[in-house]
Scaffold this active site. Structure first.
Site, PDB file in Angstrom:
ATOM      1  N   ASP A 151      11.684 -11.971  -5.372  1.00 32.17           N
ATOM      2  CA  ASP A 151      12.140 -11.398  -6.403  1.00 32.17           C
ATOM      3  C   ASP A 151      11.656  -9.905  -6.458  1.00 32.17           C
ATOM      4  OD1 ASP A 151       9.588 -12.418  -7.026  1.00 32.17           O
ATOM      5  OD2 ASP A 151       9.747 -12.587  -9.128  1.00 32.17           O
ATOM      6  N   GLU A 176      -1.628  -8.089  -2.364  1.00 30.99           N
ATOM      7  CA  GLU A 176      -0.538  -9.216  -2.733  1.00 30.99           C
ATOM      8  C   GLU A 176       0.416  -8.993  -1.547  1.00 30.99           C
ATOM      9  OE1 GLU A 176       2.824  -9.900  -6.136  1.00 30.99           O
ATOM     10  OE2 GLU A 176       1.991  -7.725  -5.919  1.00 30.99           O
TER      11      GLU A 176
END
Length: 511
Positions: A291, A474
């Site tokens: 996403d 991340e």
């Protein structure tokens, strides 16, 4: 044959588990009330007026009193001024502080040592959430990714577990699996994350792989786990199926709701512009874990053209193939009569993937666009999934490896896609889970040379950033060897799956 395969699927999801292994009926997803449901006009005002810079802040807040009373008081007041609205929220909710950064290591000990020291910082005790919280109860300890991600997430956790196993923390691996089993028991699937606003969707189904990390579970535990896997399989078959042009049945990503996501309300309203179908596609993109990415965009560039539910993804269906093989193996080990049924389902799925999700002229697997009736353009790292689950034939596996080497291998790791869109799951970003999927899949097909190049380059990127900032991130820009960018929020540090994949790759290649 196709009708027989569909009938077999329906028979299995209808319930051929051994009676002792059945799960209690899960709670309907529609009954799980989210902050948007509870706070209505107050929720919309807080999110649309951006009272908090991060839309996740308010949905993670804990109400100090009954939701209906809070909303009634809000309706009676005048909160057109942002300062007044902020004061009202602070008086009625315990609002989480801005996500704390994981402390950077000033001393810069060896990276493996630093990661081992991070596990306790990212571990949380069993959770019995207070009234007014959006958190879901968890009976065992769990590891969070870090940063703004204060809860346990589904597919993140598999990659985190790889590092826990490398560091001798199998106790945490088992605790987290038990948490996921408890979630399947309650909801019929593993939610995206452990918040009420995540329950309407799942994420890529890695539970069977998590269970595969544990080699010493007793028969009673294996039976409970198998029951949960069968329930999860039913969820994907009954809630996410789509029929291909020849009648074959595959699965796609989706979501039970057709509203903006609670945690990204303003962003979705601005993108979706009141279109329930587009909101559902945004939610389905979140279920995919990618996403967002050009994989889901109609024009390949613009988020407003998202159409995730109209796309049959190769990663999801490859994982479901792996799940069906695991269901067969686990059923056989426990003496269940239907083991062969799962073998046949896997083989039917494999044939459908090979027919519909393969581009022979480009030597790659891809996602099938139902509207355009073809595999979507553009090579992506998802092409490695049929290798990761062992589904591809040796010949096609070799050709995919050559495509990965030619197109996706960057100077500092594996690119997610070849499209530059500004979305975080596109070029130039590389993500730890995709490095592992490719590395493990390539090794499975005899390309350890390429697997090692990907691993070594990505490890060097992680190491360089750690030496510079003391952090694990991340995502990374694998073309420039720096922090990754793009997406709905700033790059987070912590970070669960980067820690896990880094330790697993170190164990394999950096001894």
């Amino acid at each position: 044959m196709r009708r027989a395969a569909v009938a077999l699927s329906l028979a299995l999801v209808g319930g051929c588990m051994a009676p002792a292994a059945r799960l209690s009926a899960p709670a309907p997803t529609a009954q799980v009330r989210t902050p948007a449901d509870l706070y209505g006009p107050l929720f919309e005002a807080v999110q649309m007026r951006r009272i908090f810079p991060d839309g996740k802040t308010f949905v993670d807040a804990v109400a100090k009193r009954d939701a209906a009373a809070i909303v009634a008081d809000y309706r009676r007041g005048d909160y057109r001024d942002d300062a007044a609205l902020t004061a009202f929220v602070m008086a009625n909710f315990d609002v989480p502080a801005s996500a704390p950064a994981t402390p950077a290591s000033a001393a810069r000990p060896p990276l493996a040592e630093h990661i081992r020291a991070l596990w306790p910082q990212l571990t949380r005790p069993p959770l019995d959430p207070p009234a007014g919280s959006s958190a879901l109860a968890l009976p065992h300890r769990y590891v969070v990714p870090g940063g703004r991600f204060r809860e346990m997430y589904y597919w993140d956790s598999y990659f985190t577990m790889l590092g826990l196993e490398a560091d001798g923390r199998g106790d945490l691996t088992r605790d987290m699996i038990e948490n996921f089993v408890s979630l399947v028991t309650r909801f019929g699937h593993v939610p995206n994350g452990t918040r009420t606003y995540y329950v309407s969707r799942s994420q890529p189904p890695f539970l069977y792989l998590m269970m595969g990390l544990v080699r010493d579970a007793d028969a009673a535990t294996q039976a409970r786990w198998l029951a949960a896997l069968k329930a999860e399989h039913r969820f994907w078959i009954t809630q996410r199926s789509v029929t291909m042009p020849d009648g074959a049945v595959l699965q796609r990503y989706g979501d039970a709701r057709r509203t903006p996501r609670d945690e990204s309300w303003r962003e979705d309203v601005e993108t979706g512009r009141g279109d329930p179908a587009r909101y559902n596609d945004l939610r389905a993109g979140a279920e995919s874990g990618w996403d967002f990415s050009s994989r889901w965009l109609g024009d390949g560039r613009t988020l407003a053209t998202i159409r995730t539910t109209g796309i049959v993804p190769v990663d999801l269906n490859s994982l479901l193939y792996g799940m069906e093989r695991a269901l067969a193996e686990r059923s056989r080990a426990l003496g269940h009569r239907n083991a062969g049924d799962y073998d046949r389902m896997a083989e039917v799925r494999r044939a459908a993937i090979e027919r519909w999700l393969w581009r022979d002229d480009e030597a790659r697997y891809g996602d099938y666009d139902l509207g355009e009736r073809r595999v979507r353009a553009g090579v992506t790292a998802a092409t490695a999934y049929p290798l990761f689950t062992g589904m591809a034939s040796p010949g096609r596996g070799a050709r995919v490896a050559a495509t990965i080497e030619r197109d996706l291998l960057a100077a500092n790791g594996l690119r997610s896609t070849m499209a530059t869109t500004g979305q975080q799951w596109d070029r130039p970003n590389g993500w730890a889970p995709l490095q592992w999927i490719a590395v493990d899949g390539l090794r499975r097909y005899g390309r350890d040379d390429l697997a090692q190049r990907i691993a070594v380059r990505f490890l060097a990127t992680v190491e360089r950033e750690y030496r510079a900032s003391g952090k694990l991130l991340e995502k990374y820009d694998v073309e420039e060897s720096r922090a990754g960018g793009g997406g709905e929020y700033p790059t987070q540090d912590g970070f669960g799956w980067t820690n896990g994949v880094t330790r697993a790759l170190q164990e394999r290649y950096a001894r």
